[in-house]
Design a protein around this motif. Structure first.
Motif, PDB file in Angstrom:
ATOM      1  N   ASN A 118       0.859  -1.327  -0.231  1.00  0.00           N
ATOM      2  CA  ASN A 118      -0.127   0.208  -0.084  1.00  0.00           C
ATOM      3  C   ASN A 118       0.878   1.235  -0.035  1.00  0.00           C
ATOM      4  OD1 ASN A 118       0.501   0.870   2.911  1.00  0.00           O
ATOM      5  ND2 ASN A 118      -0.371  -1.218   3.169  1.00  0.00           N
ATOM      6  N   HIS A 119       0.322   2.266   0.135  1.00  0.00           N
ATOM      7  CA  HIS A 119       1.017   3.489  -0.172  1.00  0.00           C
ATOM      8  C   HIS A 119       1.157   4.497   1.144  1.00  0.00           C
ATOM      9  CE1 HIS A 119       0.957   3.785  -4.807  1.00  0.00           C
ATOM     10  NE2 HIS A 119       2.182   3.300  -4.423  1.00  0.00           N
ATOM     11  N   LEU A 120       0.564   3.998   2.234  1.00  0.00           N
ATOM     12  CA  LEU A 120       0.760   4.591   3.708  1.00  0.00           C
ATOM     13  C   LEU A 120       2.148   5.180   3.835  1.00  0.00           C
ATOM     14  CD1 LEU A 120      -1.580   2.799   6.065  1.00  0.00           C
ATOM     15  CD2 LEU A 120      -1.982   4.805   4.896  1.00  0.00           C
ATOM     16  N   ASP A 121       3.256   4.183   3.778  1.00  0.00           N
ATOM     17  CA  ASP A 121       4.354   4.815   4.182  1.00  0.00           C
ATOM     18  C   ASP A 121       5.012   5.682   2.947  1.00  0.00           C
ATOM     19  OD1 ASP A 121       4.547   3.527   6.599  1.00  0.00           O
ATOM     20  OD2 ASP A 121       5.766   1.872   5.842  1.00  0.00           O
ATOM     21  N   CYS A 122       4.492   5.551   1.816  1.00  0.00           N
ATOM     22  CA  CYS A 122       5.047   6.192   0.772  1.00  0.00           C
ATOM     23  C   CYS A 122       4.624   7.610   0.732  1.00  0.00           C
ATOM     24  CB  CYS A 122       4.680   5.728  -0.460  1.00  0.00           C
ATOM     25  SG  CYS A 122       5.368   5.998  -2.185  1.00  0.00           S
ATOM     26  N   LYS A 123       3.115   7.767   1.267  1.00  0.00           N
ATOM     27  CA  LYS A 123       2.579   9.081   1.152  1.00  0.00           C
ATOM     28  C   LYS A 123       3.404   9.897   2.562  1.00  0.00           C
ATOM     29  CE  LYS A 123      -1.651   8.065  -0.765  1.00  0.00           C
ATOM     30  NZ  LYS A 123      -3.094   8.065  -0.770  1.00  0.00           N
ATOM     31  N   ALA A 124       3.658   8.985   3.696  1.00  0.00           N
ATOM     32  CA  ALA A 124       3.921   9.625   4.745  1.00  0.00           C
ATOM     33  C   ALA A 124       5.495  10.074   4.664  1.00  0.00           C
ATOM     34  CB  ALA A 124       3.967   8.586   5.957  1.00  0.00           C
ATOM     35  N   ASN A 125       6.321   9.579   3.994  1.00  0.00           N
ATOM     36  CA  ASN A 125       7.631   9.943   3.841  1.00  0.00           C
ATOM     37  C   ASN A 125       8.070  10.586   2.743  1.00  0.00           C
ATOM     38  OD1 ASN A 125       8.390   8.051   6.185  1.00  0.00           O
ATOM     39  ND2 ASN A 125       8.484   6.408   4.743  1.00  0.00           N
ATOM     40  N   ARG A 126       7.007  11.334   1.840  1.00  0.00           N
ATOM     41  CA  ARG A 126       7.165  11.946   0.676  1.00  0.00           C
ATOM     42  C   ARG A 126       7.923  13.187   0.911  1.00  0.00           C
ATOM     43  NH1 ARG A 126       5.983  11.085  -4.079  1.00  0.00           N
ATOM     44  NH2 ARG A 126       5.158   9.366  -3.589  1.00  0.00           N
ATOM     45  N   LYS A 127       7.793  13.976   1.922  1.00  0.00           N
ATOM     46  CA  LYS A 127       8.626  15.182   2.088  1.00  0.00           C
ATOM     47  C   LYS A 127      10.050  14.584   2.483  1.00  0.00           C
ATOM     48  CE  LYS A 127       4.611  17.613   3.897  1.00  0.00           C
ATOM     49  NZ  LYS A 127       3.848  18.409   4.997  1.00  0.00           N
ATOM     50  N   LEU A 128      10.284  13.648   2.914  1.00  0.00           N
ATOM     51  CA  LEU A 128      11.638  13.167   3.308  1.00  0.00           C
ATOM     52  C   LEU A 128      12.540  12.621   2.040  1.00  0.00           C
ATOM     53  CD1 LEU A 128      11.006  12.060   6.947  1.00  0.00           C
ATOM     54  CD2 LEU A 128      11.555  14.229   6.461  1.00  0.00           C
ATOM     55  N   THR A 129      11.823  11.983   1.167  1.00  0.00           N
ATOM     56  CA  THR A 129      12.458  11.202   0.008  1.00  0.00           C
ATOM     57  C   THR A 129      12.328  12.143  -1.296  1.00  0.00           C
ATOM     58  OG1 THR A 129      10.452   9.962  -0.533  1.00  0.00           O
ATOM     59  CG2 THR A 129      11.997   9.216   1.493  1.00  0.00           C
ATOM     60  N   GLN A 130      12.864  11.465  -2.173  1.00  0.00           N
ATOM     61  CA  GLN A 130      12.653  12.080  -3.474  1.00  0.00           C
ATOM     62  C   GLN A 130      11.650  11.159  -4.334  1.00  0.00           C
ATOM     63  OE1 GLN A 130      16.527  12.323  -5.240  1.00  0.00           O
ATOM     64  NE2 GLN A 130      17.079  13.836  -3.814  1.00  0.00           N
ATOM     65  N   ASN A 131      10.541  10.828  -3.743  1.00  0.00           N
ATOM     66  CA  ASN A 131       9.470  10.108  -4.501  1.00  0.00           C
ATOM     67  C   ASN A 131       8.985  10.693  -5.293  1.00  0.00           C
ATOM     68  OD1 ASN A 131      10.212   7.934  -2.690  1.00  0.00           O
ATOM     69  ND2 ASN A 131       8.422   8.302  -1.256  1.00  0.00           N
ATOM     70  N   ARG A 132       8.329  10.019  -6.573  1.00  0.00           N
ATOM     71  CA  ARG A 132       8.046  10.861  -7.495  1.00  0.00           C
ATOM     72  C   ARG A 132       6.523  11.178  -7.315  1.00  0.00           C
ATOM     73  NH1 ARG A 132       8.768   8.184 -12.641  1.00  0.00           N
ATOM     74  NH2 ARG A 132      10.579   7.518 -11.736  1.00  0.00           N
ATOM     75  N   PRO A 133       5.859  12.182  -7.887  1.00  0.00           N
ATOM     76  CA  PRO A 133       4.588  12.845  -7.486  1.00  0.00           C
ATOM     77  C   PRO A 133       3.572  11.708  -7.968  1.00  0.00           C
ATOM     78  CG  PRO A 133       5.366  13.981  -9.435  1.00  0.00           C
ATOM     79  CD  PRO A 133       6.653  12.972  -8.905  1.00  0.00           C
ATOM     80  N   PHE A 134       2.312  11.741  -7.005  1.00  0.00           N
ATOM     81  CA  PHE A 134       1.315  10.830  -7.469  1.00  0.00           C
ATOM     82  C   PHE A 134       0.453  11.632  -8.671  1.00  0.00           C
ATOM     83  CE2 PHE A 134       1.660   9.094  -3.028  1.00  0.00           C
ATOM     84  CZ  PHE A 134       2.106   7.934  -3.248  1.00  0.00           C
ATOM     85  N   CYS A 135      -0.226  10.555  -9.586  1.00  0.00           N
ATOM     86  CA  CYS A 135      -0.841  11.013 -10.582  1.00  0.00           C
ATOM     87  C   CYS A 135      -2.268  11.392  -9.983  1.00  0.00           C
ATOM     88  CB  CYS A 135      -1.460   9.811 -11.501  1.00  0.00           C
ATOM     89  SG  CYS A 135       0.064   9.300 -12.325  1.00  0.00           S
ATOM     90  N   LYS A 136      -2.661  12.559 -10.656  1.00  0.00           N
ATOM     91  CA  LYS A 136      -3.909  13.288  -9.963  1.00  0.00           C
ATOM     92  C   LYS A 136      -5.225  12.906 -10.859  1.00  0.00           C
ATOM     93  CE  LYS A 136      -1.167  17.225  -8.466  1.00  0.00           C
ATOM     94  NZ  LYS A 136      -1.045  18.789  -8.411  1.00  0.00           N
ATOM     95  N   ALA A 137      -6.178  13.121 -10.224  1.00  0.00           N
ATOM     96  CA  ALA A 137      -7.712  12.934 -10.799  1.00  0.00           C
ATOM     97  C   ALA A 137      -7.601  13.752 -12.064  1.00  0.00           C
ATOM     98  CB  ALA A 137      -8.769  13.131  -9.775  1.00  0.00           C
ATOM     99  N   PRO A 138      -8.300  13.432 -13.171  1.00  0.00           N
ATOM    100  CA  PRO A 138      -9.032  12.463 -13.435  1.00  0.00           C
ATOM    101  C   PRO A 138      -8.337  11.119 -13.728  1.00  0.00           C
ATOM    102  CG  PRO A 138      -9.560  13.511 -15.320  1.00  0.00           C
ATOM    103  CD  PRO A 138      -8.569  14.211 -14.358  1.00  0.00           C
TER     104      PRO A 138
END
Length: 661
Positions: free
Chosen positions: A401-421
């Motif tokens: 799941n993306h719980l940790d991915c979202k939580a650590n987004r500010k601390l890492t260089q993770n790529r942005p999530f796609c936005k709706a639609p």
């Protein structure tokens, strides 16, 4: 070229393959239950005691009415003339015996009706020129050269445009074509005449891909990174991740070669979608299909692969030469989209173990080290974990799941999530993206986004998470259960009509052109066949994700276009309501000619549709050298939906001497 140059079967023709009259069971109960079924035979209609009694009662009623009519007439005449009453002997013109004057039609009442007189000329579709024997309309080499070579765009689907009308002829099989070896023998051997290409036997000679042996090819099971055989290579992977407990069921192999990896995974109950472009490695996908292994022509270039999100438990690349780290990790991002949460990505070949192989790969240490560093960086940006790198194999795992991915987004260089639609399941001519497809929401770190899947084989009958979570409009758990039972009943009926469907060896590669929930494939799961489940892009609901959650495979497709596969791919094609779906969208004859292109000689077809549509379809297939017969629905003759069973007759291109004559 005249059509008489083409080889066809006659009663005196010597052949090494089964005859085209393939069915031997009756289509429906009849007085003569031992008579063999043939696609063009019409079943007899039984005479019952009940119908005889009805006829007797009818005669009595008619006689009684005649007597009453006579008496009433005499009474009325007597009232008008009271002076005299004359009794005379009169013969009344009553109806004669209906058995001799009426032709009662006991056939189905659901016959096609026309508003205008039928055409007096039936369509006829001649053989195409022998040079078109491997014609793949949307992967045509000459057309591909018009497109950019950047990012392999020219290897993608490019179908004929309006200025290139579709061919109105039947693609021929090569001269000498023979029925493929039955599975599982076909995994290791194929007829040379069926795929007359020896290029790979020279180019890949030291890698044990394929060997030429007289009138056949042999497949030792080797690959570029597994010259000792796919079986041993898969065992090595199995020491690093579990491949035997049913948790891994669906896989995708990018740059598959002749699909030996997928071929040997089948013995472990793992079904693989093998994909490769039609490129200089001529006919690699065609070899895979000839072996009886699922495959499609495809390439990671600019468009999404034609699969839903969260489809595969495992993805694989063995020296597939895909630039994974380039274009901001575009191609790994696409693998992430189609991987199920918790799924594995397996990489062998450059740059893995570059310290050992860098000289043989003719690249510098610095170049290979940089490539691996970039791949590691892209994988981290996708929130993947690197599980292991051992010898020639490296394995990453997608997050559940993306719980940790979202939580650590500010601390890492993770790529942005796609936005709706943005719809991660939209994958028909859809551009790839570098944004991360967000997984469905969860309430805990241990929860699998979108729903956990049961292990195989329980997965097949379990309600798919997409259904019980209500993400497919109008499809419920009850709908799924009823559809399962419906297709068990239907396939049982199919086997009564075509007894070859229940026998091992006759069919291997099957296509379901409008699969819905995969019920047709599920009902055949115990047979030694595999089914390519197609969900048309015009379907009312997108169910392909649920099909994958059942442990089956498939693809999106638009049947107004040609399929990304070679001629003579499938042994049997099933089409449920396909022609009703496309009746006002494109020409039915073009769909049928495409079916003829991808169907093997002596292959079978089952079409179920409204009777009016089937009458149109039959008028077309009559001009395609198919034997066909419309029969009643499994629930009886009063159903408007009917079935058309057909067999494509055997014929081939002329011999070389005839071509030049």
């Amino acid at each position: 070229m005249s059509t008489n140059h083409y080889t066809t079967l006659t009663p005196n023709t010597k052949q090494t393959h089964p005859p085209s009259s393939l069915f031997s069971s009756t289509a429906m109960p009849s007085a003569d239950s031992t008579s063999p079924y043939h696609p063009t035979a019409k079943p007899s209609k039984p005479t019952t005691t009940f119908s005889t009694c009805r006829k007797t009662n009818l005669y009595t009623l008619l006689a009684l009415l005649c007597i009453i009519s006579y008496l009433l007439g005499a009474y009325q005449q007597g009232n008008n003339n009271a002076k005299t009453i004359t009794t005379t002997k009169t013969t009344t013109p009553c109806l004669q015996n209906p058995a001799t004057t009426l032709h009662l039609d006991f056939s189905s009442r659901h016959n096609a009706t026309t508003t205008s007189p039928p055409s007096t000329s039936a369509p006829h579709y001649p053989p195409c020129h022998a040079s078109l024997g491997e014609y793949t309309p949307c992967e045509d080499h000459a057309r591909s050269l018009r497109y950019s070579r950047d990012r392999m765009v020219y290897r993608e689907r490019h179908c004929p445009g309006a200025a290139e009308p579709a061919l109105k002829c039947r693609v021929p099989a090569p001269h000498g074509y023979r029925n493929p070896f039955p599975w599982p023998a076909s995994r290791d051997v194929a007829w040379y005449a069926n795929v007359p290409h020896r290029e790979l036997t020279v180019e890949k000679a030291v890698q044990n891909w394929i060997r030429y042996d007289g009138d056949r090819f042999r497949f030792p099971g080797g690959g570029t990174m597994f010259p000792d055989g796919a079986d041993k290579y898969i065992d090595d992977i199995g020491k690093l991740v579990s491949l035997r407990d049913g948790s891994v069921r669906t896989a995708v192999d990018t740059g598959c070669g002749v699909a030996s990896w997928g071929a040997y995974l089948l013995s472990r109950d793992i079904i693989t979608m093998s994909i490769a472009p039609r490129d200089t490695h001529e006919a690699q996908v065609q070899f895979a299909l000839e072996r009886g292994v699922p495959a499609l022509i495809g390439v990671l270039a600019s468009k999404r692969l034609p699969f839903p999100s969260r489809a595969f438990d495992m993805a694989h690349c063995s020296r597939c030469l895909i630039p994974w780290a380039e274009y901001d990790g575009l191609y790994l991002n696409e693998i992430d989209r189609i991987l199920h949460p918790g799924g594995y990505w397996i990489l062998s070949g450059p740059p893995i173990r570059w310290k050992k192989y860098w000289k043989g790969w003719e690249r510098t240490k610095e170049d290979l080290n940089e490539e691996q560093t970039k791949i590691e960086k892209v994988a981290k940006s996708l929130c993947w974990d690197k599980l292991v790198e051992k010898d020639d194999i490296a394995i990453w795992q997608k997050a559940r799941n993306h719980l940790d991915c979202k939580a650590n987004r500010k601390l890492t260089q993770n790529r942005p999530f796609c936005k709706a639609p943005n719809n991660p399941d939209k994958a028909w001519y859809t551009d790839m993206q570098t944004c991360l497809s967000p997984l469905p929401e969860v309430s805990s770190k241990e929860e699998t986004a979108g729903g956990a899947l049961k292990n195989w084989p329980d997965r097949l009958e379990a309600t798919p998470p997409r259904i019980y979570k209500g993400t497919i409009k109008g499809v419920t758990s009850e709908t799924f259960s009823k559809d399962n039972e419906l297709w068990k009943k239907r396939v049982s009926y199919y086997k009564k009509v075509n007894n070859q469907l229940g026998k091992a060896g006759r069919y291997r590669n099957l296509l379901d052109m409008n699969a819905y929930l995969g019920g047709f494939a599920a009902a055949l799961i115990k047979s030694p066949v595999w089914v390519m489940n197609v969900v048309p892009v015009q379907a009312k609901v997108d169910t392909l994700g649920a099909i994958y959650e059942r442990g089956l495979i498939g693809t999106y497709h638009n049947w107004c276009e040609a399929m990304s596969t070679y001629p003579r791919t499938y042994d049997l094609i099933h089409a449920d309501s396909v022609f009703s779906l496309y009746n006002d969208r494109c020409e039915l004859e073009d769909i049928l000619l495409e079916m003829d292109r991808i169907l093997r000689p002596e292959g079978s077809v089952v079409i179920r549709d409204d009777v009016d549509i089937l009458v149109k379809v039959k008028s077309i297939v009559n001009g395609m050298d198919w034997d066909s017969q419309i029969i009643d629905h499994e629930d009886g003759p009063l159903e408007r939906e009917k079935l058309l069973f057909a067999v494509k007759n055997y014929w081939t291109s002329p011999a070389a001497s005839d071509k030049n004559s």
